[in-house]
Design a protein around this motif. Sequence first.
Motif, PDB file in Angstrom:
ATOM      1  N   MET A  49       3.793  -4.404  -6.933  1.00 56.18           N
ATOM      2  CA  MET A  49       2.623  -3.769  -6.370  1.00 56.18           C
ATOM      3  C   MET A  49       1.642  -3.505  -7.501  1.00 56.18           C
ATOM      4  O   MET A  49       1.999  -2.905  -8.508  1.00 56.18           O
ATOM      5  N   PRO A  50       0.396  -3.932  -7.363  1.00 53.87           N
ATOM      6  CA  PRO A  50      -0.557  -3.789  -8.465  1.00 53.87           C
ATOM      7  C   PRO A  50      -1.039  -2.350  -8.620  1.00 53.87           C
ATOM      8  O   PRO A  50      -1.113  -1.597  -7.663  1.00 53.87           O
ATOM      9  N   ASP A  51      -1.351  -1.989  -9.872  1.00 52.64           N
ATOM     10  CA  ASP A  51      -1.932  -0.674 -10.153  1.00 52.64           C
ATOM     11  C   ASP A  51      -3.443  -0.723 -10.056  1.00 52.64           C
ATOM     12  O   ASP A  51      -4.094   0.309  -9.930  1.00 52.64           O
ATOM     13  N   ALA A  52      -4.008  -1.919 -10.156  1.00 53.24           N
ATOM     14  CA  ALA A  52      -5.459  -2.079 -10.146  1.00 53.24           C
ATOM     15  C   ALA A  52      -6.011  -1.775  -8.761  1.00 53.24           C
ATOM     16  O   ALA A  52      -5.308  -1.910  -7.756  1.00 53.24           O
ATOM     17  N   PRO A  53      -7.265  -1.356  -8.699  1.00 50.31           N
ATOM     18  CA  PRO A  53      -7.872  -1.117  -7.386  1.00 50.31           C
ATOM     19  C   PRO A  53      -7.924  -2.416  -6.575  1.00 50.31           C
ATOM     20  O   PRO A  53      -7.984  -3.501  -7.131  1.00 50.31           O
ATOM     21  N   ILE A  54      -7.886  -2.258  -5.284  1.00 50.35           N
ATOM     22  CA  ILE A  54      -7.972  -3.425  -4.412  1.00 50.35           C
ATOM     23  C   ILE A  54      -9.238  -3.341  -3.585  1.00 50.35           C
ATOM     24  O   ILE A  54      -9.759  -2.267  -3.320  1.00 50.35           O
ATOM     25  N   GLU A  55      -9.739  -4.502  -3.199  1.00 47.19           N
ATOM     26  CA  GLU A  55     -10.966  -4.600  -2.410  1.00 47.19           C
ATOM     27  C   GLU A  55     -10.722  -5.519  -1.224  1.00 47.19           C
ATOM     28  O   GLU A  55      -9.831  -6.339  -1.243  1.00 47.19           O
ATOM     29  N   GLU A  56     -11.591  -5.398  -0.233  1.00 49.24           N
ATOM     30  CA  GLU A  56     -11.502  -6.267   0.932  1.00 49.24           C
ATOM     31  C   GLU A  56     -12.090  -7.660   0.709  1.00 49.24           C
ATOM     32  O   GLU A  56     -11.573  -8.612   1.228  1.00 49.24           O
ATOM     33  N   TRP A  73       1.618 -10.544  10.061  1.00 44.73           N
ATOM     34  CA  TRP A  73       0.438 -11.299   9.631  1.00 44.73           C
ATOM     35  C   TRP A  73      -0.764 -11.011  10.519  1.00 44.73           C
ATOM     36  O   TRP A  73      -1.900 -11.037  10.055  1.00 44.73           O
ATOM     37  N   ALA A  74      -0.532 -10.737  11.778  1.00 39.76           N
ATOM     38  CA  ALA A  74      -1.648 -10.477  12.693  1.00 39.76           C
ATOM     39  C   ALA A  74      -2.170  -9.050  12.586  1.00 39.76           C
ATOM     40  O   ALA A  74      -3.347  -8.806  12.872  1.00 39.76           O
ATOM     41  N   HIS A  75      -1.333  -8.102  12.187  1.00 39.50           N
ATOM     42  CA  HIS A  75      -1.719  -6.687  12.239  1.00 39.50           C
ATOM     43  C   HIS A  75      -1.837  -5.998  10.888  1.00 39.50           C
ATOM     44  O   HIS A  75      -2.387  -4.905  10.822  1.00 39.50           O
ATOM     45  N   ASP A  76      -1.296  -6.586   9.829  1.00 40.11           N
ATOM     46  CA  ASP A  76      -1.425  -5.964   8.511  1.00 40.11           C
ATOM     47  C   ASP A  76      -2.738  -6.398   7.869  1.00 40.11           C
ATOM     48  O   ASP A  76      -3.020  -7.597   7.790  1.00 40.11           O
ATOM     49  N   PRO A  77      -3.549  -5.444   7.380  1.00 44.83           N
ATOM     50  CA  PRO A  77      -4.786  -5.835   6.713  1.00 44.83           C
ATOM     51  C   PRO A  77      -4.479  -6.485   5.357  1.00 44.83           C
ATOM     52  O   PRO A  77      -3.484  -6.150   4.709  1.00 44.83           O
ATOM     53  N   MET A  78      -5.316  -7.428   4.974  1.00 44.22           N
ATOM     54  CA  MET A  78      -5.161  -8.094   3.679  1.00 44.22           C
ATOM     55  C   MET A  78      -6.218  -7.571   2.707  1.00 44.22           C
ATOM     56  O   MET A  78      -7.337  -7.251   3.105  1.00 44.22           O
ATOM     57  N   PHE A  79      -5.805  -7.514   1.445  1.00 46.95           N
ATOM     58  CA  PHE A  79      -6.683  -7.059   0.375  1.00 46.95           C
ATOM     59  C   PHE A  79      -6.494  -7.965  -0.832  1.00 46.95           C
ATOM     60  O   PHE A  79      -5.472  -8.628  -0.964  1.00 46.95           O
ATOM     61  N   VAL A 108      -3.834 -12.021  -3.322  1.00 42.17           N
ATOM     62  CA  VAL A 108      -4.009 -11.430  -1.997  1.00 42.17           C
ATOM     63  C   VAL A 108      -2.714 -10.730  -1.597  1.00 42.17           C
ATOM     64  O   VAL A 108      -1.615 -11.249  -1.800  1.00 42.17           O
ATOM     65  N   PHE A 109      -2.878  -9.529  -1.033  1.00 45.29           N
ATOM     66  CA  PHE A 109      -1.753  -8.740  -0.543  1.00 45.29           C
ATOM     67  C   PHE A 109      -2.022  -8.336   0.899  1.00 45.29           C
ATOM     68  O   PHE A 109      -3.170  -8.229   1.309  1.00 45.29           O
ATOM     69  N   ARG A 110      -0.952  -8.115   1.640  1.00 49.66           N
ATOM     70  CA  ARG A 110      -1.091  -7.496   2.952  1.00 49.66           C
ATOM     71  C   ARG A 110      -0.479  -6.108   2.860  1.00 49.66           C
ATOM     72  O   ARG A 110       0.502  -5.892   2.156  1.00 49.66           O
ATOM     73  N   HIS A 111      -1.094  -5.161   3.549  1.00 50.29           N
ATOM     74  CA  HIS A 111      -0.628  -3.778   3.510  1.00 50.29           C
ATOM     75  C   HIS A 111       0.226  -3.509   4.732  1.00 50.29           C
ATOM     76  O   HIS A 111      -0.288  -3.370   5.838  1.00 50.29           O
ATOM     77  N   GLN A 112       1.541  -3.475   4.515  1.00 49.44           N
ATOM     78  CA  GLN A 112       2.472  -3.274   5.628  1.00 49.44           C
ATOM     79  C   GLN A 112       2.752  -1.785   5.793  1.00 49.44           C
ATOM     80  O   GLN A 112       3.121  -1.100   4.835  1.00 49.44           O
ATOM     81  N   VAL A 113       2.566  -1.311   7.021  1.00 49.76           N
ATOM     82  CA  VAL A 113       2.943   0.045   7.400  1.00 49.76           C
ATOM     83  C   VAL A 113       3.725  -0.077   8.695  1.00 49.76           C
ATOM     84  O   VAL A 113       3.162  -0.358   9.752  1.00 49.76           O
ATOM     85  N   THR A 114       5.058   0.073   8.585  1.00 51.47           N
ATOM     86  CA  THR A 114       5.920   0.000   9.765  1.00 51.47           C
ATOM     87  C   THR A 114       6.945   1.127   9.695  1.00 51.47           C
ATOM     88  O   THR A 114       7.230   1.653   8.617  1.00 51.47           O
ATOM     89  N   ALA A 115       7.493   1.465  10.839  1.00 56.08           N
ATOM     90  CA  ALA A 115       8.523   2.508  10.901  1.00 56.08           C
ATOM     91  C   ALA A 115       9.526   2.169  11.993  1.00 56.08           C
ATOM     92  O   ALA A 115       9.768   2.946  12.908  1.00 56.08           O
ATOM     93  N   ASP A 116      10.113   0.988  11.915  1.00 58.28           N
ATOM     94  CA  ASP A 116      11.145   0.577  12.859  1.00 58.28           C
ATOM     95  C   ASP A 116      12.493   1.016  12.301  1.00 58.28           C
ATOM     96  O   ASP A 116      13.167   0.268  11.602  1.00 58.28           O
ATOM     97  N   LEU A 145       2.347  -2.747  -0.324  1.00 59.44           N
ATOM     98  CA  LEU A 145       1.586  -3.982  -0.438  1.00 59.44           C
ATOM     99  C   LEU A 145       2.581  -5.106  -0.678  1.00 59.44           C
ATOM    100  O   LEU A 145       3.471  -4.988  -1.516  1.00 59.44           O
ATOM    101  N   LYS A 146       2.415  -6.188   0.066  1.00 61.06           N
ATOM    102  CA  LYS A 146       3.288  -7.347  -0.089  1.00 61.06           C
ATOM    103  C   LYS A 146       2.422  -8.563  -0.381  1.00 61.06           C
ATOM    104  O   LYS A 146       1.354  -8.714   0.207  1.00 61.06           O
ATOM    105  N   PRO A 147       2.871  -9.424  -1.282  1.00 60.26           N
ATOM    106  CA  PRO A 147       2.090 -10.641  -1.558  1.00 60.26           C
ATOM    107  C   PRO A 147       1.824 -11.413  -0.271  1.00 60.26           C
ATOM    108  O   PRO A 147       2.684 -11.477   0.612  1.00 60.26           O
ATOM    109  N   ALA A 148       0.632 -11.980  -0.184  1.00 53.15           N
ATOM    110  CA  ALA A 148       0.214 -12.684   1.036  1.00 53.15           C
ATOM    111  C   ALA A 148      -0.229 -14.098   0.686  1.00 53.15           C
ATOM    112  O   ALA A 148      -1.419 -14.384   0.592  1.00 53.15           O
TER     113      ALA A 148
END
Length: 176
Positions: free
Chosen positions: A1-8, A99-105, A113-121, A128-131
């Motif tokens: 997970m990067p420490d640098a700021p992320i942008e859209e 892939w359809a619901h996680d925003p990418m940054f 590019v990373f996708r931001h996964q937020v799940t609670a199953d 952040l996961k590599p995308a």
Amino acid sequence: MPDAPIEEPDISKEHFEAVGRATNAWATFEFYIDRLIWWVANVAEPIGACITAQYIGPAPRFRALAALVKLQGGSAELVTSINKLSAAAQGVAAERNRWAHDPMFVDVESGEVFRHQVTADRTLIIELKPAAASDIASLEKKIWTTVNEFKTLADNIRRELSPSRSRPVQSPPTGT
């Protein structure tokens, strides 16, 4: 997970195209399931669509399909085949959903590019996961493989149920 700021901005068109292709493949899969449900239920498309449009994802579609096939006299082996494909499709559905619901940054420093996964199953995941676009393309291939497996299943269902379609369906016992 990067420490640098992320942008859209600056997510590649390749990423967006890959997500669109995978999402369209999945929509096609669910449409094929819907059409088979309508056929097994012996209802016109507009009537069937009023019902299947209420289903979210493949699980309720497969549950309805299995119940209808049973009701129409389908064999236990056929219902088992439906349930096996349903279980396999759930894993593909979970991957598609990410892939359809996680925003990418984009990591500003690396350009990755990373996708931001937020799940609670049952377990909370916030990360952040590599995308990689190639991962999305692999998912699309899995979806089309699932679609082809479903087409084979649909052919088997039509073949087995076709002779019984001229007979009226008997109401199941009410249990009283």
